[in-house]
Design an enzyme around this catalytic site. Structure first.
Site, PDB file in Angstrom:
ATOM      1  N   HIS A 188      43.123 103.526 -28.932  1.00  0.00           N
ATOM      2  CA  HIS A 188      42.401 104.794 -28.922  1.00  0.00           C
ATOM      3  C   HIS A 188      41.428 104.795 -30.098  1.00  0.00           C
ATOM      4  CE1 HIS A 188      41.610 109.147 -29.135  1.00  0.00           C
ATOM      5  NE2 HIS A 188      41.854 109.107 -27.842  1.00  0.00           N
ATOM      6  N   HIS A 189      40.216 105.321 -29.863  1.00  0.00           N
ATOM      7  CA  HIS A 189      39.161 105.243 -30.875  1.00  0.00           C
ATOM      8  C   HIS A 189      39.536 105.987 -32.156  1.00  0.00           C
ATOM      9  CE1 HIS A 189      35.247 104.211 -32.271  1.00  0.00           C
ATOM     10  NE2 HIS A 189      34.699 104.076 -31.082  1.00  0.00           N
ATOM     11  N   SER A 190      40.486 106.904 -32.093  1.00  0.00           N
ATOM     12  CA  SER A 190      40.915 107.607 -33.308  1.00  0.00           C
ATOM     13  C   SER A 190      41.581 106.667 -34.307  1.00  0.00           C
ATOM     14  CB  SER A 190      41.878 108.743 -32.945  1.00  0.00           C
ATOM     15  OG  SER A 190      43.018 108.245 -32.276  1.00  0.00           O
TER      16      SER A 190
END
Length: 483
Positions: free
Chosen positions: A164-166
């Site tokens: 996930h880009h987070s």
């Protein structure tokens, strides 16, 4: 190999119901290890920005899952981001990293291979396509690894990382992956990346400073106009509303790095200029084909096409490969990326080299501006003043009003191994963005790889787009050789 450490030494949280997971820990729980997600990490959970990073890695040998699992414990799980849940508080919308027990078997998935596969390449492509249909459950840290031990023309096995880009931006995660690799020529040494050397400091003249200010002002106006109303021309490559919710087709095509160098030297430009020129030429070829009838005559193709890419810039000072910790003393972790709105000149050019010349002129203008820094800090300011929802809507509007995402990541200059497996290629990309197309370019050894992430409904023939990119490079190379 060293023994696998006891995973129960990681601090866990008691989660008895899904509701408790969403609301965070109960009052009175020991939460001194909890840390809030940064505003930029939180932004990647908003609609239109809820993006996953995909990393496809080909192996020249069959992949041993047990070796991967054992090494992941010593690498990925050393980093808090990969051994923590992201827990949301329903009352105020805040999110925290909550350390948890990690079962490595929940994160390493071994794909079942059918006995009657007609095309191994198509099987891998379909597998990743299906992977992009669903998110990672928030009951575990937001990453996983899929192992496909199936032989292709280039590889004996393929692994697909999903983050996930987070967790971090492309450079953070490439850093993490490369920290797990070693040079084939020196099994104790990390690979090297281009751009590690510091350039000499140049004091800008008053005129050059004025140019930077003017270019930045123009970029600011275009950004505001795009956020308010300015959309790209509707073409067969422009996605429709809701495209971010549809699965993606990932297609990989590698070209010779020497061919790109030949053009670079002939025109005295950068490698990136050549790649952008090839991309621009390939887009025209593709659109020409989509607008052509049975007699190869153009039907309905607009004369002046507004066609822009959201072009991402790494804002870190270096591309040095670091260890696996999350102490971020040198800015390794987080999402430290800015972007510029990069126009493409879509049209026929008699001299193929003009595509590269146009790309060079455009990039010179973008480099002589503060646009990437502006977009990065503007996102932070909007987050602070107006909250996560408004920032998310702003991001979505700007991204949707352009045609594609474009990004590149420097790859290793030497042949490498990943946990002892020789790497054939690296191919990073994304899904979840509000665009129908993303082009990601990565270099490795003597190859430059174009990674296409395409929405099936908008671009049903991404292999044709790859063919057009490859044919455009051949035409540009031939023109450069004739100079």
């Amino acid at each position: 190999m060293e023994n696998i450490p006891n995973l129960h030494t990681l601090r866990s949280i008691r989660i008895s119901t899904n509701e408790e997971t969403c609301n965070g820990l109960k009052k009175g729980d020991n939460n001194h290890h909890e840390q809030p997600l940064s505003p930029m990490a939180r932004l990647f959970h908003e609609p239109g920005s809820n993006v996953y990073i995909i990393g496809i890695m080909g192996s020249k040998t069959k992949i041993c899952p047990d070796v991967f699992k054992e090494n992941l414990v010593h690498t990925f799980l050393k980093n808090r981001r990969f051994s923590s849940l992201q827990v949301k508080n329903r009352e105020n919308g805040s999110m925290k990293w909550i350390p948890t027990q990690v079962n490595i078997d929940d994160h390493v998935i071994i794909a079942k291979i059918d006995d009657d596969i007609k095309s191994s390449e198509k099987f891998i492509e379909d597998y990743i396509f299906n992977l992009s249909k669903s998110p990672i459950e928030n009951t575990k840290p937001l990453w996983d690894l899929h192992i496909l031990n199936i032989k292709t023309l280039e590889t004996e096995g393929t692994c697909v990382f999903r983050f996930h880009h987070s967790l971090g931006d492309g450079m953070s995660l490439m850093n993490l992956l490369l920290a797990c690799t070693r040079k084939v020529s020196d099994p104790q040494a990390l690979p090297t990346l281009p751009g590690n050397n510091k350039s000499h400091v140049v004091v800008p003249s008053i005129w050059s400073r004025l140019i930077v200010l003017w270019n930045s002002f123009v970029a600011l106006l275009m950004f505001v106009f795009t956020a308010l109303f300015l959309q790209d021309t509707k073409t067969p490559m422009k996605g429709s509303i809701g495209v971010e919710h549809r699965p993606r087709r990932f297609v990989i095509r590698s070209v010779s790095r020497d061919d790109i160098k030949l053009v670079k030297q002939a025109l005295n430009v950068t490698m990136n200029d050549v790649v952008l020129g090839v991309t621009q030429a390939g887009f025209y070829r593709y659109l020409h084909g989509r607008y052509s009838d049975m007699n190869n005559k153009l039907v309905g193709m607009p004369s002046n096409i507004r066609f822009r890419a959201t072009f991402f810039f790494n804002l870190r000072a270096t591309t040095k490969i670091n260890d696996f910790t999350d102490t971020d003393t040198d800015g390794t972790w987080g999402n430290k990326i800015g972007y510029a709105l990069l126009p493409f000149n879509i049209g026929f050019k008699k001299d193929p080299l003009d595509y590269v010349r146009d790309a060079t002129a455009t990039m010179k203008c973008k480099k002589a501006s503060l646009e990437p820094l502006f977009t990065y800090f503007l996102a932070k300011i909007v987050l602070k003043l107006f909250g996560i929802k408004i920032a998310g809507k702003l991001n979505h509007k700007v991204f949707y009003n352009t045609t594609l995402w474009f990004s590149n990541v420097p790859g290793p200059q030497e042949e490498i191994t990943f946990f002892g497996h020789k790497v054939a290629y690296l191919a990073p990309s994304c899904y979840g963005q509000p665009n129908a197309l993303m082009i990601h370019v990565v270099s490795y050894l003597d190859k430059v790889t174009f990674v296409i992430s395409a929405d099936d409904e908008t671009i049903p023939d991404p292999h044709k787009l790859c063919d057009d990119l490859e044919e455009s490079l051949r035409a540009i190379k031939a023109a450069a050789q004739a100079v």
